[in-house]
Design a protein around this motif. Structure first.
Motif, PDB file in Angstrom:
ATOM      1  N   GLY A  83      32.972 -37.585  27.307  1.00 19.96           N
ATOM      2  CA  GLY A  83      34.296 -37.070  27.592  1.00 19.96           C
ATOM      3  C   GLY A  83      35.390 -38.120  27.630  1.00 19.96           C
ATOM      4  O   GLY A  83      36.570 -37.775  27.597  1.00 19.96           O
ATOM      5  N   GLN A  84      35.029 -39.412  27.677  1.00 21.09           N
ATOM      6  CA  GLN A  84      36.054 -40.437  27.698  1.00 21.09           C
ATOM      7  C   GLN A  84      36.502 -40.773  26.274  1.00 21.09           C
ATOM      8  O   GLN A  84      35.812 -40.481  25.292  1.00 21.09           O
ATOM      9  CB  GLN A  84      35.538 -41.713  28.397  1.00 21.09           C
ATOM     10  CG  GLN A  84      34.594 -42.545  27.545  1.00 21.09           C
ATOM     11  CD  GLN A  84      34.232 -43.892  28.170  1.00 21.09           C
ATOM     12  OE1 GLN A  84      33.083 -44.124  28.494  1.00 21.09           O
ATOM     13  NE2 GLN A  84      35.227 -44.774  28.324  1.00 21.09           N
ATOM     14  N   ASP A  85      37.659 -41.393  26.160  1.00 19.77           N
ATOM     15  CA  ASP A  85      38.115 -41.997  24.912  1.00 19.77           C
ATOM     16  C   ASP A  85      37.945 -43.504  25.060  1.00 19.77           C
ATOM     17  O   ASP A  85      38.423 -44.097  26.033  1.00 19.77           O
ATOM     18  CB  ASP A  85      39.574 -41.660  24.632  1.00 19.77           C
ATOM     19  CG  ASP A  85      39.773 -40.184  24.334  1.00 19.77           C
ATOM     20  OD1 ASP A  85      38.961 -39.613  23.592  1.00 19.77           O
ATOM     21  OD2 ASP A  85      40.745 -39.595  24.864  1.00 19.77           O
ATOM     22  N   VAL A  86      37.263 -44.136  24.100  1.00 20.63           N
ATOM     23  CA  VAL A  86      36.982 -45.558  24.212  1.00 20.63           C
ATOM     24  C   VAL A  86      37.641 -46.317  23.070  1.00 20.63           C
ATOM     25  O   VAL A  86      37.740 -45.821  21.941  1.00 20.63           O
ATOM     26  CB  VAL A  86      35.455 -45.823  24.232  1.00 20.63           C
ATOM     27  CG1 VAL A  86      34.818 -45.457  22.906  1.00 20.63           C
ATOM     28  CG2 VAL A  86      35.161 -47.274  24.607  1.00 20.63           C
ATOM     29  N   THR A  87      38.124 -47.508  23.380  1.00 24.36           N
ATOM     30  CA  THR A  87      38.625 -48.444  22.377  1.00 24.36           C
ATOM     31  C   THR A  87      37.770 -49.694  22.443  1.00 24.36           C
ATOM     32  O   THR A  87      37.635 -50.309  23.506  1.00 24.36           O
ATOM     33  CB  THR A  87      40.099 -48.801  22.640  1.00 24.36           C
ATOM     34  OG1 THR A  87      40.902 -47.638  22.517  1.00 24.36           O
ATOM     35  CG2 THR A  87      40.576 -49.852  21.650  1.00 24.36           C
ATOM     36  N   PHE A 132      37.620 -43.909  19.474  1.00 27.98           N
ATOM     37  CA  PHE A 132      37.058 -42.579  19.243  1.00 27.98           C
ATOM     38  C   PHE A 132      36.646 -41.942  20.574  1.00 27.98           C
ATOM     39  O   PHE A 132      36.412 -42.649  21.566  1.00 27.98           O
ATOM     40  CB  PHE A 132      35.857 -42.638  18.284  1.00 27.98           C
ATOM     41  CG  PHE A 132      34.814 -43.661  18.641  1.00 27.98           C
ATOM     42  CD1 PHE A 132      33.764 -43.343  19.498  1.00 27.98           C
ATOM     43  CD2 PHE A 132      34.855 -44.946  18.097  1.00 27.98           C
ATOM     44  CE1 PHE A 132      32.794 -44.273  19.805  1.00 27.98           C
ATOM     45  CE2 PHE A 132      33.889 -45.883  18.409  1.00 27.98           C
ATOM     46  CZ  PHE A 132      32.849 -45.547  19.263  1.00 27.98           C
ATOM     47  N   PRO A 133      36.560 -40.616  20.622  1.00 32.60           N
ATOM     48  CA  PRO A 133      36.094 -39.930  21.824  1.00 32.60           C
ATOM     49  C   PRO A 133      34.565 -39.957  21.908  1.00 32.60           C
ATOM     50  O   PRO A 133      33.877 -40.006  20.888  1.00 32.60           O
ATOM     51  CB  PRO A 133      36.601 -38.499  21.621  1.00 32.60           C
ATOM     52  CG  PRO A 133      36.634 -38.325  20.132  1.00 32.60           C
ATOM     53  CD  PRO A 133      37.001 -39.670  19.576  1.00 32.60           C
ATOM     54  N   ILE A 134      34.045 -39.917  23.126  1.00 29.38           N
ATOM     55  CA  ILE A 134      32.603 -39.897  23.353  1.00 29.38           C
ATOM     56  C   ILE A 134      32.179 -38.445  23.550  1.00 29.38           C
ATOM     57  O   ILE A 134      32.544 -37.802  24.534  1.00 29.38           O
ATOM     58  CB  ILE A 134      32.224 -40.756  24.574  1.00 29.38           C
ATOM     59  CG1 ILE A 134      32.709 -42.186  24.367  1.00 29.38           C
ATOM     60  CG2 ILE A 134      30.717 -40.714  24.781  1.00 29.38           C
ATOM     61  CD1 ILE A 134      32.179 -42.854  23.116  1.00 29.38           C
ATOM     62  N   ARG A 135      31.389 -37.946  22.611  1.00 30.09           N
ATOM     63  CA  ARG A 135      31.084 -36.519  22.542  1.00 30.09           C
ATOM     64  C   ARG A 135      29.664 -36.171  22.945  1.00 30.09           C
ATOM     65  O   ARG A 135      29.261 -35.011  22.820  1.00 30.09           O
ATOM     66  CB  ARG A 135      31.319 -36.037  21.099  1.00 30.09           C
ATOM     67  CG  ARG A 135      32.748 -36.208  20.609  1.00 30.09           C
ATOM     68  CD  ARG A 135      32.857 -36.157  19.098  1.00 30.09           C
ATOM     69  NE  ARG A 135      32.122 -35.049  18.503  1.00 30.09           N
ATOM     70  CZ  ARG A 135      31.922 -34.888  17.198  1.00 30.09           C
ATOM     71  NH1 ARG A 135      32.398 -35.787  16.347  1.00 30.09           N
ATOM     72  NH2 ARG A 135      31.240 -33.860  16.750  1.00 30.09           N
ATOM     73  N   GLN A 136      28.888 -37.125  23.431  1.00 32.86           N
ATOM     74  CA  GLN A 136      27.464 -36.871  23.642  1.00 32.86           C
ATOM     75  C   GLN A 136      26.963 -37.700  24.800  1.00 32.86           C
ATOM     76  O   GLN A 136      27.706 -38.479  25.397  1.00 32.86           O
ATOM     77  CB  GLN A 136      26.700 -37.249  22.366  1.00 32.86           C
ATOM     78  CG  GLN A 136      26.829 -38.737  22.020  1.00 32.86           C
ATOM     79  CD  GLN A 136      26.653 -39.032  20.543  1.00 32.86           C
ATOM     80  OE1 GLN A 136      27.628 -39.017  19.786  1.00 32.86           O
ATOM     81  NE2 GLN A 136      25.423 -39.305  20.134  1.00 32.86           N
ATOM     82  N   THR A 137      25.703 -37.542  25.140  1.00 33.08           N
ATOM     83  CA  THR A 137      25.027 -38.379  26.126  1.00 33.08           C
ATOM     84  C   THR A 137      23.759 -38.938  25.480  1.00 33.08           C
ATOM     85  O   THR A 137      23.359 -38.522  24.401  1.00 33.08           O
ATOM     86  CB  THR A 137      24.649 -37.581  27.388  1.00 33.08           C
ATOM     87  OG1 THR A 137      23.715 -36.547  27.012  1.00 33.08           O
ATOM     88  CG2 THR A 137      25.865 -36.939  28.029  1.00 33.08           C
ATOM     89  N   GLY A 138      23.139 -39.911  26.145  1.00 33.22           N
ATOM     90  CA  GLY A 138      21.844 -40.371  25.675  1.00 33.22           C
ATOM     91  C   GLY A 138      21.766 -41.866  25.430  1.00 33.22           C
ATOM     92  O   GLY A 138      22.664 -42.640  25.774  1.00 33.22           O
TER      93      GLY A 138
END
Length: 579
Positions: A83-87, A132-138
């Motif tokens: 759910g975060q946006d990362v740079t 980009f946005p983080i759309r997953q877990t794992g």
């Protein structure tokens, strides 16, 4: 090399964290941080800076040049949150172009990090901003996709927590460790590539010969007719590699600490360049809970094989004492080793290397033929499959589809390739304990049900003597203008046919596909990498819902470098009559 004895139960407040000497972002509080001192640092947050540079690396009696990120090999663990946006700002301090590919992450293709496919690369002295946005877990990892830099140490782990992990810790485990597998060699990667081109057996010290009594003269002549050897398991071996866990060789005494009664999660990542590992903890069962970052229904096993670029998460409940965490190379030329122990400073005894693996008829794509005698009869014409002009049935290129380019790049053809999803991996089909198979994997959550509307067959091809590797007989340099095309949101069934006698871990960037493994379409497990066994087939269903240009390749680094790579293009296909 001790790991901190910190459990999730003990990290209840900032005071405990400060006493442990660890920092933790607010969203991660309550999660175990015991992986944070395993040979690499940890970075988190919405902005992360990474610096690529030259380095000197040493383990055991081997030392030499390496490529480090933020000064370590492996590079830092990148901990993210769904759910975060990362740079990620990546600065290249090398004297050559570089890159970072975020392996297994769903993201816009221009940030996938593959020079020549999705972006131009990062020139010396420049910084590239990945956003980009983080759309997953794992559990995932990152590595260079430039030249052969991955072999030299340019890689590291990724852990993505759930959006609410900070106040809803996973009740299945008490302690969380990353186990990043890789290799180190003091040889320059381009020297290794050159040696493989000169002689594909250069690093193999386990060849079978008539003289040592391991092979009959008849069998030797038969293998000689194929210009192959039944011990052709791995191209690069323990003769030049030291096998690493989190950057530590067997002599480094790496420890993973636990307290009796704790459940320990091991996030196992195969970040090697060329090695399949067989993972076991003698006397301790493992419960597999995720494959390639995606949760599966729990499966209890004693051992499993992990191909290059795959990840598996397991949970173990080890009894009091010290237990060997073993990552044995598939060809059994060496191992990575660490101690899973409740007694700091106590080293678990490593088991001996097992007997070398020998290829079989099934590995030659003759699974229904029986034994070598059956092949001999086939060779002499009794099977009715061999053309008179052919010197061996594995060279009968008339068995290949018309769209496979026949030429010097193909010296092997599987006469009878069979689905080998139920095969546990070379050397593990005759052990006396439970071994994981792809057919054991079922998605933990149901996938949307859609039937494929198109099917596709792709052949994995090669010439061992010339060290040429390809898809459908076409090396990457020859097919850059002819990508594999999928329509956006198209549902396609892809069958991979391995015409070679080596196992290949095939990776598709930017997507997860569903293994067609008998689990039923609602629970086919999601993966980004699949091992295609020698002389066998593997099938997956793909929903091509990530637009752009993506790399598709064998993740054995020198196979990819030698041509086993393609570009996959996902975009609306031209309609009939359109220009």
């Amino acid at each position: 090399m001790k790991q901190p004895l910190i459990s999730r139960r003990g990290l209840l407040g900032s005071g405990a964290l400060a006493a442990a000497g660890l920092s933790i972002p607010s969203w991660a509080r309550g999660q175990s941080l015991s992986h944070a001192r395993q040979g690499f640092g940890e970075l988190s947050g919405d902005t992360i800076d990474l610096s690529i540079g030259n380095h000197h690396f040493r383990t055991g009696g081997r030392s030499g040049h390496a490529i480090a990120v933020n000064g370590t090999v492996p590079g830092p663990l990148i901990r993210l949150r769904q759910g975060q946006d990362v740079t990620l700002n990546v600065t290249n301090n090398l004297e050559e172009d570089s890159s970072i590919h975020w392996h297994g992450l769903l993201l816009p293709f221009q940030f996938d990090g593959v020079p020549g496919v999705s972006f131009p690369g990062i020139r010396p002295g420049e910084t590239f901003e990945y956003t980009f946005p983080i759309r997953q877990t794992g559990t995932y990892w990152w590595h260079s996709h430039s030249g052969l830099q991955e072999q030299a140490g340019h890689y590291g782990p990724i852990v993505i927590e759930g959006e609410h992990a900070h106040h809803m810790p996973d009740p299945r485990y008490d302690r969380d460790y990353v186990v990043l597998l890789s290799e180190f060699t003091p040889r320059h990667p381009h020297d290794i590539a050159r040696m493989l081109m000169v002689g594909e057996h250069y690093f193999n010290r386990q060849m079978m010969t008539v003289g040592n009594g391991e092979m009959s003269l008849e069998d030797r002549l038969m293998w000689g007719a194929m210009r192959m050897n039944p011990r052709d398991i791995s191209d690069v071996t323990g003769a030049t590699y030291t096998y690493l866990m989190n950057g530590h060789g067997p002599a480094d005494n790496l420890e993973y600490l636990f307290q009796p009664g704790e459940r320990v999660r091991l996030r196992i990542i195969n970040g090697s360049a060329m090695t399949f590992f067989n993972i076991r903890i003698p006397g301790v069962k493992m419960q597999v809970i995720a494959a390639d970052g995606q949760e599966v229904e729990p499966v209890e096993v004693d051992e499993f094989q992990i191909g290059t670029a795959e990840t598996y998460d397991v949970i173990v409940t080890p009894p009091d004492g010290s237990h060997a965490l073993v990552a044995e190379a598939m060809d059994r030329s060496g191992m990575g080793i660490a101690s899973l122990t409740s007694h700091a400073g106590h080293r678990a005894e490593a088991p001996p290397l097992r007997e070398p693996v020998t290829l079989t008829m099934a590995d030659m794509g003759m699974g229904g033929m029986g034994d070598m005698d059956g092949m001999a009869g086939m060779h002499h014409g009794s099977g009715g499959m061999v053309h008179p002009q052919m010197d061996h049935p594995m060279r009968d290129t008339s068995l290949l589809p018309d769209d496979v380019k026949v030429g010097p790049g193909i010296d092997m053809v599987s006469p009878m390739p069979m689905d080998r999803m139920d095969f546990p991996g070379l050397g593990l089909d005759n052990v006396d304990h439970r071994v994981l198979r792809y057919t054991d994997l079922k998605a933990a959550k149901a996938n949307p049900h859609r039937m494929p509307t198109r099917s596709m067959e792709i052949h994995l091809t090669g010439n061992m003597e010339r060290y040429m590797w390809s898809f459908d007989g076409k090396q990457f340099s020859a097919v850059t203008d002819d990508p594999i095309r999928f329509g956006y949101d198209e549902r396609v069934r892809v069958k991979l046919v391995n015409d070679t006698m080596m196992a290949h871990p095939i990776h598709l960037h930017g997507h997860f596909f569903e293994l067609v493994n008998g689990a039923g379409m609602m629970h086919q497990p999601l993966k980004h990498t699949v091992i295609v066994q020698p002389g066998g087939t593997a099938t997956f269903d793909l929903t091509a819902n990530e637009p752009g240009d993506w790399a598709f390749h064998c993740h054995l680094l020198y196979h990819m470098h030698a041509g086993m790579m393609q570009t996959v293009t996902v975009r609306p296909l031209r309609q009939e009559g359109e220009a």
